[in-house]
Design a protein around this motif. Structure first.
Motif, short mmCIF file in Angstrom:
data_model
loop_
_atom_site.label_atom_id
_atom_site.label_comp_id
_atom_site.label_asym_id
_atom_site.label_seq_id
_atom_site.Cartn_x
_atom_site.Cartn_y
_atom_site.Cartn_z
N VAL A 763 -33.16 -32.81 -10.31
CA VAL A 763 -31.90 -32.39 -10.90
C VAL A 763 -30.96 -31.96 -9.77
O VAL A 763 -31.34 -31.18 -8.89
N TRP A 764 -29.69 -32.46 -9.76
CA TRP A 764 -28.66 -32.08 -8.78
C TRP A 764 -27.48 -31.48 -9.53
O TRP A 764 -27.15 -31.93 -10.64
N TRP A 765 -26.81 -30.49 -8.91
CA TRP A 765 -25.58 -29.92 -9.47
C TRP A 765 -24.73 -29.35 -8.35
O TRP A 765 -25.23 -29.01 -7.28
N ARG A 766 -23.43 -29.28 -8.62
CA ARG A 766 -22.48 -28.67 -7.70
C ARG A 766 -21.18 -28.39 -8.44
O ARG A 766 -20.89 -29.01 -9.47
N ARG A 767 -20.39 -27.37 -7.91
CA ARG A 767 -19.10 -27.06 -8.52
C ARG A 767 -18.18 -28.27 -8.39
O ARG A 767 -18.12 -28.94 -7.37
N LYS A 768 -17.50 -28.53 -9.48
CA LYS A 768 -16.62 -29.70 -9.50
C LYS A 768 -15.35 -29.41 -8.72
O LYS A 768 -14.80 -28.29 -8.79
N ASP A 769 -14.92 -30.43 -7.98
CA ASP A 769 -13.65 -30.40 -7.25
C ASP A 769 -13.59 -29.29 -6.21
O ASP A 769 -12.51 -28.78 -5.86
N THR A 770 -14.75 -28.90 -5.68
CA THR A 770 -14.75 -27.88 -4.62
C THR A 770 -15.25 -28.43 -3.30
O THR A 770 -15.09 -27.78 -2.26
N GLY A 771 -15.87 -29.60 -3.33
CA GLY A 771 -16.37 -30.19 -2.10
C GLY A 771 -17.65 -29.60 -1.60
O GLY A 771 -18.10 -29.94 -0.48
N GLU A 772 -18.30 -28.71 -2.36
CA GLU A 772 -19.53 -28.09 -1.88
C GLU A 772 -20.68 -29.08 -1.97
O GLU A 772 -20.61 -30.11 -2.66
N ASP A 773 -21.77 -28.80 -1.28
CA ASP A 773 -22.94 -29.68 -1.26
C ASP A 773 -23.71 -29.59 -2.58
O ASP A 773 -23.61 -28.61 -3.32
N TRP A 774 -24.50 -30.63 -2.81
CA TRP A 774 -25.34 -30.66 -4.01
C TRP A 774 -26.50 -29.69 -3.87
O TRP A 774 -27.12 -29.57 -2.82
N SER A 775 -26.77 -28.97 -4.92
CA SER A 775 -28.01 -28.21 -5.03
C SER A 775 -28.98 -29.02 -5.88
O SER A 775 -28.56 -29.78 -6.76
N ASN A 776 -30.28 -28.88 -5.64
CA ASN A 776 -31.23 -29.68 -6.42
C ASN A 776 -32.53 -28.93 -6.60
O ASN A 776 -32.81 -27.98 -5.87
N VAL A 777 -33.28 -29.41 -7.58
CA VAL A 777 -34.59 -28.86 -7.87
C VAL A 777 -35.45 -29.98 -8.46
O VAL A 777 -34.93 -30.89 -9.11
N THR A 778 -36.76 -29.92 -8.23
CA THR A 778 -37.71 -30.88 -8.82
C THR A 778 -38.55 -30.13 -9.83
O THR A 778 -39.12 -29.07 -9.51
N THR A 779 -38.65 -30.65 -11.04
CA THR A 779 -39.35 -29.95 -12.10
C THR A 779 -40.06 -30.95 -13.00
O THR A 779 -39.69 -32.12 -13.07
N PRO A 794 -16.46 -25.72 -14.31
CA PRO A 794 -17.08 -27.05 -14.43
C PRO A 794 -18.03 -27.34 -13.27
O PRO A 794 -17.79 -26.93 -12.14
N TYR A 795 -19.08 -28.06 -13.58
CA TYR A 795 -20.07 -28.50 -12.59
C TYR A 795 -20.29 -30.00 -12.75
O TYR A 795 -20.25 -30.55 -13.86
N GLU A 796 -20.57 -30.67 -11.62
CA GLU A 796 -21.03 -32.05 -11.64
C GLU A 796 -22.57 -32.04 -11.64
O GLU A 796 -23.18 -31.32 -10.86
N ILE A 797 -23.15 -32.90 -12.52
CA ILE A 797 -24.61 -32.89 -12.67
C ILE A 797 -25.11 -34.33 -12.67
O ILE A 797 -24.47 -35.23 -13.22
N LYS A 798 -26.26 -34.56 -12.05
CA LYS A 798 -26.93 -35.85 -12.13
C LYS A 798 -28.44 -35.64 -12.16
O LYS A 798 -28.92 -34.56 -11.80
N LEU A 799 -29.19 -36.70 -12.54
CA LEU A 799 -30.62 -36.57 -12.80
C LEU A 799 -31.33 -37.85 -12.38
O LEU A 799 -30.75 -38.95 -12.44
N GLN A 800 -32.60 -37.69 -11.99
CA GLN A 800 -33.41 -38.84 -11.59
C GLN A 800 -34.89 -38.52 -11.90
O GLN A 800 -35.34 -37.40 -11.72
N ALA A 801 -35.59 -39.58 -12.46
CA ALA A 801 -37.03 -39.43 -12.70
C ALA A 801 -37.79 -40.07 -11.56
O ALA A 801 -37.34 -41.05 -10.96
#
Length: 1172
Positions: A763-779, A794-801
């Motif tokens: 799972v990745w997330w970061r504040r939208k329109d702030t240019g900060e790096d992605w945070s992530n976790v594996t679960t 608002p946050y940008e979110i993406k996911l990968q299995a």
């Protein structure tokens, strides 16, 4: 002279013959003297089985009984001298037996039978007797046949000549027929033709077989060995694509050439009536196709093209089939033609066959023997087996032979004879016997007397009246013994005496009399005719399909003549139907309950009377669920697919529409079958798309219109290899559960989507329109909570299995939000505009969007009804809400569904998806006056013969100040209505009395309340019928009648007296006279003491009162007094437990008291008691 006068004499003779009476071919009764007549004989060409006795038939009739003799090969055959030959008694049939030895071949030859009596001799045909032959195949050594691929080939058969010729066919050593097609086929002569040879034709066992019909034997020729020389090795798969049959193997293409027949033209002669077979077989590469033409016209409907168009056949040839036939063979290289000239000849055939002639003395007649043939036949006349004019024939001056006719003039008794006509040409002959019998006899009837004939109406009907006489009698028919003879128009009389009624009608019913007369007398007979209605099936069974287990019904409704008994029978597949216990037949139908496969077939209803019948048929098709597929087979395995093939089961008459493939895996949900995919019903081999890391097992179900089959047996298992996930988890979203977090969630992958071991989610997330790096976790879970967020950002979110094999595809980036908080500011300046009776417009100033602290949902108005402006009307002050979604600078809204003439209050808040903000300013407003609600009720409360009284109640919601009521009414009579009358009333008036001009009139009333705004909703009621109304009147007025009041007072007084009596009885206790005790009911069980003695209680206080019952446990139960117990003459009743409680009536007590004349009866209390 003779030559010149011949034609003239013939023309005069023909004219004279036209004037002569024609003799008929009437059957001569066998009890009269007559020449012989042949009735049975063997075939001209008679082939016999050498294993059986030889029987040559010759049967004849005549009076006297004929004597028989035979000629063999034109010479007298002495039957008595040959011990193997016997002649049957009273018959000429020969039987040749070989039980004691002898060869059937020794008896081959031409036989002719002669049947003779005192009046002549009749002949059979010349019977050519031949013995069937089935010779062995000559021994021969067949060298292997070597041929180059693409070349033509003919394997000759040359079967041994048999009698009759054998049937030929080709087989291999496995007794399987050689496959034939356009390229390979057998010719009419039995040879096997190859238009071109292919490598696959190489075999060692091409064998020609000859089947002999008479001996039922099959002779087999030594097999051919065929070796085909090829340029390339032969491969079975090369024949799959027929378009590449030759080019792929580099076989040289060649134009067509005829193998049979050869040359450019040929000819054939065929006899009329025989089968014509023309053949054209051609070679060439590619294999040529054959077409047929006839010069000067098209091929007629008699022509059949067989053997892949190589054979033209006409079953029965006639003269018009002669001509030039052309066959054309063509392929893509070229074409070739062959002409066959067909000539049709004919053995003699009859145009007018001579028939027996019966003449009276001095009568004239003739025998005619007219034939045709090609070439034209020669006619020869014989008398009693000898040619006319020969030395051995009897001279007869009254007889003259003129070509194909013998003319008789003034015949005399004793000149009876049998004449033979022999017509012959080079292709065959005809022989016919016809006797001339000279008789002198009065008419006689040959049929049964007074016959009853029943016929069906509108049918062609024949009434037979067989007769005989010589001279030939004249026959006339009469109906009901009246009028002139019947002939012409509706009737036709045949020369043999039969009367035809062309279309029998009901008026044709009656008695018909036929009268035969000649110069020697007359004879008559009667036939009674009854015309019946036809028997018809008016409702026939219809084809139907029935699902197994349901009911099938076939109708068979019949209409028939009432005087004819009918019999209805049912057939199934043309066999009598056994009804048994299950099938039920009634007068008009057949019922088949719970149909099964054995009931399928064609059902025929047959309705019979003694003179006609009718039938109708229908097919029953039984439908059922299909049988499960069988023989599941896996093939063509791949990384993510495999081919599954199966054999479909029986569809039970309902085509399979689809197949459902299911799978089961033994890791995640062992034993659970799941649908994988479905396929059209015409497929039985499919490629299944599979997921990795699954140990699959498959089964197939078939589906048709009836339902789904049982599952097939499972296939073998197939394990797919693991792989990275190929599916993106769905329903990815981010949303705060409180004001400082965000919960990211998604739908987990299915077990079949894991594709490998140890599935996890990145799972990745970061504040939208702030240019900060992605945070992530594996679960391994299906959600992750991000803590310490700001409120609603608002946050940008993406996911990968991913699994142990590798990561799967990344999802698209979505936008999520952290949690919401309560809005901090209220809407301001809330106000109303244009209040109306049921709605009001509202305006307000919106809040700053930043104060919402979440996703803006709506501006929410809370409003309630404070009071009604109608005095004394109580209202419901429940709060209601209405939301307005608006983001404009000057928002507005409308509140609807308000009560008119009311006082309202309201305020507004702003709401996000979780919270509401502080309230706005409170606003009061008043709605305008409206039209009233419908009156609460409208009833007809009184009805007499001359008036109706109405009452009503005011509306629950006046919606303003009531100013009155409007009442409309009119007479009604079904769909007809009278003139509308309108009455107005003040608001304090709630009744109306309408006088009736006619008590039978019915009225319909319409009532509405009014305010200043107008009239409200109308309430309608209709007066009932007068008969019902009279009952209402009586029911309403009875309480005001004087007699009713008096009756009620009397009943009250009686009740009071009875209550006093009841009280006195209770107070007196056990002081009943002894006589009362005898009237007590006997107990069902003797009351005994514990020692078995009877217990007599002296304490009468414990004795039950008269009319009371004992309880089930033996205790005393209080008496259930009723008015009936104390009423005079009251009937006895049963209590709840069934005991009789009405046997001691008050009347009885009164009588007994008077009889005792006790001093107690004089007291006032006892006087009252005695009254009771």
């Amino acid at each position: 002279m003779m030559a010149r006068g011949g034609p003239c004499a013939l023309s005069v003779m023909s004219f004279v013959l036209m004037l002569w009476q024609e003799a008929s071919s009437i059957e001569v009764p066998l009890d009269l003297k007559q020449p012989p007549t042949i009735v049975k004989q063997s075939l001209k060409d008679y082939i016999v089985d050498p294993r059986d006795n030889i029987i040559i038939e010759c049967e004849a009739k005549g009076n006297p009984v004929p004597m028989f003799s035979w000629r063999r090969n034109g010479k007298f055959f002495n039957v008595g001298k040959d011990p193997r030959v016997t002649m049957r008694k009273r018959s000429g049939t020969l039987e040749i037996s070989f039980r004691s030895g002898g060869r059937p071949e020794d008896y081959e030859g031409e036989y002719q039978c002669f049947a003779s009596n005192d009046f002549g001799t009749a002949l059979t045909n010349k019977i050519l007797l031949r013995v069937s032959k089935s010779p062995l195949w000559p021994k021969e050594v067949l060298e292997p046949v070597v041929v180059t691929e693409g070349s033509p080939l003919v394997l000759s058969c040359n079967p041994p000549p048999g009698l009759p010729p054998p049937l030929t066919f080709w087989m291999n050593s496995n007794m399987m027929s050689i496959a034939q097609d356009r390229r390979v086929s057998m010719g009419l002569n039995g040879d096997l033709y190859f238009s071109n040879v292919l490598a696959k034709d190489s075999q060692t066992d091409y064998s020609c077989n000859a089947r002999f019909l008479f001996t039922h034997t099959i002779q087999q020729k030594n097999p051919y060995t065929l070796k085909v020389q090829t340029k390339e090795p032969y491969n079975d798969t090369s024949s799959v694509n027929s378009t590449d049959l030759y080019s792929g193997r580099k076989v040289t293409e060649t134009p067509p050439a005829f193998l049979s027949p050869t040359g450019t033209d040929s000819s054939m002669m065929v006899l009329r009536g025989e089968k014509l077979q023309l053949e054209c077989i051609a070679s060439g590469v590619p294999t040529p196709s054959i077409k047929w033409f006839k010069k000067g016209g098209d091929l007629n409907q008699k022509v059949k093209l067989e053997n892949y168009n190589k054979t033209l056949q006409i079953d029965s040839v006639s003269e018009e089939d002669a001509g030039e036939y052309m066959c054309m063979a063509n392929n893509q290289i070229g074409s070739i033609r062959h002409s066959i000239y067909v000539q049709v000849k004919a053995a003699p055939y009859w145009l007018d066959k001579p028939s027996n002639l019966v003449l009276a003395p001095n009568e004239n007649g003739r025998l005619v023997c007219r034939t045709n043939g090609n070439p034209k036949p020669d006619i020869q006349w014989l008398v009693n087996g000898e040619p006319i004019g020969s030395d051995s024939s009897l001279p007869n001056p009254s007889r003259e032979v003129v070509g194909d006719t013998i003319i008789f003039r003034s015949v005399q008794t004793g000149s009876s004879a049998v004449y033979q006509c022999n017509a012959s040409n080079q292709h065959g002959y005809l022989l016919a016997n016809a006797f001339v019998s000279i008789l002198d006899m009065a008419p006689r009837m040959l049929g049964p007397k007074n016959q009853l004939i029943k016929v069906i109406e509108n049918n062609r009907t024949f009434l037979d009246c067989p007769f005989f006489g010589s001279p030939l009698p004249e026959l006339r028919w009469f109906k009901n013994g009246q009028g002139s003879g019947l002939d012409g128009g509706h009737y036709r009389v045949y020369i043999n005496g039969t009367l035809e009624i062309k279309r029998a009608l009901a008026e044709d019913q009656g008695t018909y009399t036929c009268v035969a007369s000649n110069i020697l007398g007359k004879e008559e007979n009667q036939v009674r005719l009854e015309v019946k209605e036809p028997t018809r099936i008016v409702r026939a069974p219809e084809h139907q399909s029935a699902i197994r287990g349901t009911m099938a019904r076939f109708d068979c409704r019949v209409k028939s003549d009432a005087s004819l008994p009918i019999t209805v029978t049912w057939l199934k597949d043309d066999k009598p139907l056994s009804l048994g216990w299950r099938l039920k037949k009634d007068e008009d139908s057949l019922s088949i309950p719970s149909v099964n496969e054995g009931d399928e077939g064609v059902y025929t209803c047959t309705v019979k009377t003694e003179i006609d019948q009718d039938t109708a048929s229908a097919r029953l098709t039984v439908l059922d669920r299909p049988d499960p597929p069988t023989d599941l087979e896996l093939s063509d395995p791949a990384a993510s697919s495999i081919r599954l093939t199966w054999i479909p089961g029986d569809d039970h008459n309902s085509p399979v529409t689809r197949f459902v493939v299911q799978f089961e895996e033994d890791h995640w949900e062992r034993g659970k079958w799941q649908n994988l995919s479905s396929y059209p019903g015409d497929l039985n081999s499919v490629v299944l798309q599979l997921s990795p890391f699954i140990n699959y097992q498959f089964r197939v179900l078939a589906v048709n219109s009836v339902g789904q089959s049982r599952p097939s047996r499972p296939s073998q298992r197939y394990q797919t290899s693991p792989a990275p996930p190929d599916t993106i988890p769905s329903d990815l979203k981010g949303w705060g559960t409180n004001k400082n977090n965000m919960e990211i969630s998604w739908e987990p992958l299915l077990d079949t989507e894991r594709n490998g071991p140890n599935l996890k989610y990145l799972v990745w997330w970061r504040r939208k329109d702030t240019g900060e790096d992605w945070s992530n976790v594996t679960t391994e879970k299906t959600k992750h909570i991000v803590q310490d967020t700001e409120t609603y950002v608002p946050y940008e979110i993406k996911l990968q299995a991913k699994n142990d094999i590798g990561p799967g595809p990344e999802s698209n980036i979505i936008t999520g939000y952290s949690g919401e908080d309560k809005p901090t500011a209220p809407p301001t300046d809330l106000r109303v505009f244009k209040p109306e009776s049921t709605k009001v417009s509202i305006h307000w100033t919106p809040v700053d969007p930043s104060t919402v602290q979440g996703e803006f949902k709506e501006y929410r108005v809370y409003y309630w009804r404070e009071a009604s402006m109608v005095k004394g009307l109580h209202v419901n002050k429940e709060k209601k809400t209405k939301g307005f979604y608006s983001t404009v600078a000057q928002p507005t809204g409308i509140l609807t569904d308000l009560h008119p003439y009311s006082h309202y209050r309201m305020f507004m808040v702003v709401a996000n998806t979780r919270y509401e903000g502080p309230p706005s300013n409170h606003v009061e407003f008043y709605t305008k006056e409206g039209v009233p609600d419908v009156p609460t009720s409208l009833k007809i409360v009184q009805r007499s013969t001359d008036y109706i009284r109405l009452e009503w109640e005011k509306p629950v919601e006046p919606n303003g100040i009531l100013i009155g009521y409007t009442l409309k009414y009119q007479t009604v009579n079904g769909s007809q209505v009278g003139r509308m009358v309108i009455e107005s009333f003040l608001p304090n008036v709630t009744s109306y009395k309408l006088r009736l001009p006619d008590r039978a009139l019915r009225y319909k009333f319409y009532l509405a309340a009014r305010t200043q705004v107008g009239a409200g909703e109308v309430l309608a009621v209709e007066s009932p019928h007068f008969t019902n109304e009279a009952y209402i009147k009586d029911h309403v007025d009875i309480a005001t009648q004087g007699w009713f009041i008096g009756l009620m007072c009397a009943i009250a007084l009686i009740i009071l007296i009875l209550l006093i009596v009841c009280f006195i009885k209770r107070s007196r206790g056990g002081k009943y006279p002894v006589r009362d005790k005898k009237d007590l009911p006997l107990e069902g069980v003797d009351q005994k003491g514990e020692d078995g003695s009877f217990d007599y209680h002296s304490d009468e206080d414990n004795k039950p009162l008269q009319g009371s019952q004992n309880s089930l446990d033996g205790g005393v139960k209080e008496s259930d007094d009723s008015l009936v117990d104390y009423g005079e003459g009251g009937d006895g009743q049963f209590n709840e437990d069934g005991s009789f409680i009405g046997q001691y009536t008050v009347k009885k007590d009164k009588d007994e008291t008077e009889g005792n004349e006790s001093s107690e009866a004089t007291s006032p209390v006892n006087a009252i008691y005695s009254l009771a």
